[in-house]
Scaffold this motif. Structure first.
Motif, PDB file in Angstrom:
ATOM      1  N   PRO A  10       1.931 -21.760  10.868  1.00 44.39           N
ATOM      2  CA  PRO A  10       1.527 -21.045  12.091  1.00 44.39           C
ATOM      3  C   PRO A  10       1.211 -22.003  13.238  1.00 44.39           C
ATOM      4  O   PRO A  10       1.477 -21.697  14.405  1.00 44.39           O
ATOM      5  N   ALA A  14       2.738 -22.082  17.024  1.00 38.68           N
ATOM      6  CA  ALA A  14       1.891 -22.141  18.216  1.00 38.68           C
ATOM      7  C   ALA A  14       2.201 -23.373  19.056  1.00 38.68           C
ATOM      8  O   ALA A  14       2.138 -23.330  20.291  1.00 38.68           O
ATOM      9  N   ARG A 164      -5.202 -13.460  25.372  1.00 33.78           N
ATOM     10  CA  ARG A 164      -4.452 -12.347  24.802  1.00 33.78           C
ATOM     11  C   ARG A 164      -2.950 -12.609  24.781  1.00 33.78           C
ATOM     12  O   ARG A 164      -2.274 -12.320  23.794  1.00 33.78           O
ATOM     13  N   SER A 166      -1.420 -15.541  25.078  1.00 33.83           N
ATOM     14  CA  SER A 166      -0.993 -16.821  24.498  1.00 33.83           C
ATOM     15  C   SER A 166      -0.461 -16.644  23.081  1.00 33.83           C
ATOM     16  O   SER A 166       0.270 -17.502  22.580  1.00 33.83           O
ATOM     17  N   ALA A 167      -0.818 -15.522  22.434  1.00 27.20           N
ATOM     18  CA  ALA A 167      -0.334 -15.284  21.074  1.00 27.20           C
ATOM     19  C   ALA A 167       1.178 -15.122  21.033  1.00 27.20           C
ATOM     20  O   ALA A 167       1.806 -15.364  19.995  1.00 27.20           O
ATOM     21  N   VAL A 168       1.769 -14.711  22.171  1.00 30.74           N
ATOM     22  CA  VAL A 168       3.229 -14.519  22.200  1.00 30.74           C
ATOM     23  C   VAL A 168       3.946 -15.747  22.741  1.00 30.74           C
ATOM     24  O   VAL A 168       5.177 -15.768  22.777  1.00 30.74           O
ATOM     25  N   SER A 330     -12.021 -17.486  26.371  1.00 28.00           N
ATOM     26  CA  SER A 330     -11.739 -17.020  25.015  1.00 28.00           C
ATOM     27  C   SER A 330     -12.962 -17.277  24.154  1.00 28.00           C
ATOM     28  O   SER A 330     -13.628 -18.306  24.300  1.00 28.00           O
ATOM     29  N   SER A 332     -12.748 -17.575  20.937  1.00 26.85           N
ATOM     30  CA  SER A 332     -12.282 -18.192  19.689  1.00 26.85           C
ATOM     31  C   SER A 332     -11.600 -19.528  19.907  1.00 26.85           C
ATOM     32  O   SER A 332     -11.518 -20.336  18.999  1.00 26.85           O
ATOM     33  N   GLU A 333     -11.085 -19.778  21.120  1.00 29.87           N
ATOM     34  CA  GLU A 333     -10.370 -21.016  21.394  1.00 29.87           C
ATOM     35  C   GLU A 333     -11.154 -21.861  22.390  1.00 29.87           C
ATOM     36  O   GLU A 333     -11.365 -21.446  23.537  1.00 29.87           O
ATOM     37  N   GLN A 336      -9.411 -22.749  25.772  1.00 26.85           N
ATOM     38  CA  GLN A 336      -9.140 -21.717  26.764  1.00 26.85           C
ATOM     39  C   GLN A 336     -10.283 -21.673  27.771  1.00 26.85           C
ATOM     40  O   GLN A 336     -11.285 -20.991  27.580  1.00 26.85           O
TER      41      GLN A 336
END
Length: 623
Positions: A10, A14, A164, A166-168, A330, A332-333, A336
């Motif tokens: 993963p 990324a 949101r 950045s996941a794509v 963010s 979680s990151e 960010q």
């Protein structure tokens, strides 16, 4: 091993969006620039250019950065400032000392990345939108306005954060790289013989045949690796194994196929004058590829902008940049973040560059100067790491460093030839940032030296407290401190100014950690120093909003004798004035430092303290 693979795979996906956006969009303009500089499209020229592109990517990206430089991480953090903190450079009295050379190399290399951050979005977006000119010439007048709108949009969405979407990024860039390789392979199958250009002899012969002009061509070839510094700077987001896996399996093979396909197409169509990237694909694919290229360049621009934010935070933490308002986008990151001043200044400069140069071809002259200089600075710093940190013997470290230095110097000189074509732009931006960094550092050192004599010695104050000689006034005072000492400088200055201390004193030291939230049990330590003085050290997570009243309430529950209704907060707010007798800074730098210091974010602003309960202790400090 299976668990490790579950993390690496993963991370590799990324990495395609976070790390390889810049280098992944280089096929949009690189070969076209090489051919424009050579002025020829004969087979030997094309094979030589292809060979140079491939071996430049192998030596600079795969060997230098992915294999060697990425080993020099600072607790997982990469980038030239992290490397600079690793070697511990500092300015001395003489320019030729080790510390001064390392400091200059690290800071100037970092400052130049801001220039790269302004040019990369402009050239990437322009090169993508220019593809519509291949569809129909009638759209040519709209290329620049469309590019300007997209660039404005990229910077305008930064305050919203990219957590949101950045996941794509990774999947989109995976599609982009596969499209690069697929279209390249389709063209390559029409003339597989161009793969003979993988022999480095063709590249060396190409440089030999072009003589002095080969340096100009190298400046164009360098565009293929301008994103190499991102491998090192952004590796903390996904990890070193993930970056290397993505490079080996996807990025490098697809880039080679793309350049090979463009070369094969031009060998068969030497009369083509359009951008070979779009010209080599079927007409029906051009518009979809323009759309996909636009998304890819937006992602590449996003990575560069985020890198500028990260670089700013690193410089602030290392004491080379004034405090700015940094907002976490963010939970979680850690990477960010949003830095308003940097974002809007980059936007203005990027738009001015795009509107001034008008095309990716014209911008290619301005591109590469900053990155080639940073790469040379990185080699110098890595050599010091080899010797001092890794303890490599000279016979091992010197040949490796010299090999990279020869390549770096060749590209550095090649890019210097583009100074009059726009290469001065990133250098001026870098020089401006470098002056800010060095001025801020020097000013803070002089400011602290000027404040030191204003306070009393801590041992003298403690002795007065023990002997009951210190006047104690009614009320409770909270001194905001950046020091973990019991009686920090701001307390000493209060005593020197007012010759007293409140009955209740709290020395509050606030720190921020690299995790999102701190458990309540681990957030705070309190210590009773006696004589009504308490020391509190508190740590917040990077997404938490500091609530000092809540912290002080918890401290009271732990035994801190504090009346929250009588609280007065004390913070430092000093002013810089010229020393007319023996000035310690030249006038322009002192004025610049004064401006930076007045506009830097204060602790009182960061913690949103009520103004009616805030006392700022300020002195005029001569420098």
């Amino acid at each position: 091993m299976a668990e490790e693979n579950r993390k690496v795979l993963p991370g590799a996906l990324a990495a395609l969006g976070i790390v390889f956006g810049d280098i992944g969009t280089s096929p949009l303009y690189t070969l076209q620039t090489v051919l424009n500089d050579t002025g020829s499209t004969d087979r030997e020229t094309l094979l030589g250019g292809f060979s140079l592109l491939v071996w430049t990517m192998i030596l600079v990206v795969a060997v230098k950065y992915a294999t060697v430089v990425m080993r020099a991480d600072n607790k997982g953090e990469g980038g030239i400032l992290a490397l600079f903190s690793l070697v511990g450079g500092s300015f001395g009295k003489h320019w030729y000392t080790r510390g001064t050379l390392l400091a200059a190399a690290g800071l100037f290399g970092a400052a130049l990345l801001y220039g790269d951050g302004a040019i990369t979005p402009a050239i990437s977006v322009l090169s993508a939108i220019e593809g519509i000119g291949v569809v129909t010439k009638s759209l040519q007048p709209y290329i620049l306005p469309i590019a300007a709108v997209i660039l404005f949009g990229i910077f305008a969405i930064q305050p919203l954060g990219t957590a949101r979407i950045s996941a794509v990024f990774g999947p989109i860039m995976l599609l982009w790289f596969l499209a690069l390789g697929g279209i390249g392979l389709s063209s390559l199958l029409h003339d597989p013989s161009v793969l003979i250009g993988l022999n480095p002899f063709y590249g060396l012969h190409f440089l030999y045949e072009h003589g002095a002009n080969s340096l100009v061509i190298l400046g164009a070839v360098f565009l293929s690796v301008t994103g190499a510094e991102a491998l090192y700077a952004d590796m903390s987001h996904v990890g070193r194994p993930s970056v290397r896996l993505a490079l080996a399996v996807i990025v490098l093979p697809m880039l080679v196929l793309s350049y090979a396909g463009q070369t094969a197409f031009l060998v068969s169509h030497p009369q083509i004058k359009d951008n070979p990237f779009f010209a080599s694909m079927p007409h029906a694919l051009v518009l979809p590829m323009v759309v996909l290229a636009t998304f890819a360049t937006i992602i590449a621009s996003q990575a560069i902008i985020t890198g500028a934010f990260t670089l700013t935070r690193q410089a602030m933490q290392l004491g080379w940049f004034p405090s700015l308002n940094i907002r976490q986008t963010s939970d979680s990151e850690y990477g960010q973040i949003y830095v308003s001043v940097v974002n809007w200044m980059l936007m203005v400069v990027t738009l001015l560059i795009a509107l001034s140069f008008k095309s990716s071809d014209a911008l290619s002259g301005a591109y590469g100067t900053a990155v080639s200089t940073t790469m040379l600075m990185t080699t110098l710093l890595v050599f010091d790491v080899m010797r001092e940190r890794w303890e490599w013997p000279l016979w091992k470290a010197l040949p490796i460093a010299l090999f990279f230095a020869i390549i770096d110097v060749a590209f550095f000189v090649a890019n210097l030839l583009k100074i009059d074509k726009g290469g001065y732009v990133p250098l001026l931006i870098g020089l401006f940032i470098y002056i800010i960094m060095t001025t801020w550092r020097r000013g803070i050192i002089l400011l602290r030296a000027g404040l030191a004599p204003l306070g009393e010695r801590s041992d003298k104050v403690l002795q007065k407290l023990r002997n009951g000689e210190m006047i104690r006034t009614p009320g409770a005072a909270v001194f905001l401190s950046r020091y973990e000492s019991a009686l920090p400088p701001i307390v000493m200055r209060h005593v020197a100014d007012f010759h007293c201390l409140p009955e209740q004193v709290v020395v509050l030291n606030v720190k921020f950690d690299t995790v999102p939230r701190i458990p309540s049990a681990e957030r705070m330590t309190t210590k009773d120093l006696g004589n009504g003085i308490w020391q509190i050290n508190v740590t917040f997570g990077f997404v938490e909003i500091p609530n000092l009243y809540y912290v002080l309430g918890q401290a009271k529950e732990q035994g801190c004798t504090l009346d929250l209704d009588k609280l007065v907060f004390f913070a430092g707010d000093d002013d810089v004035v010229p020393d007319l007798k023996t000035p310690k800074m030249v006038s322009p730098r002192r004025i610049l430092f004064g401006f930076l210091y007045r506009n830097a974010v204060r602790a009182s602003d960061r913690f949103t303290l009520p103004r009616e309960r805030l006392v700022e202790i300020g002195h005029q400090v001569e420098i």
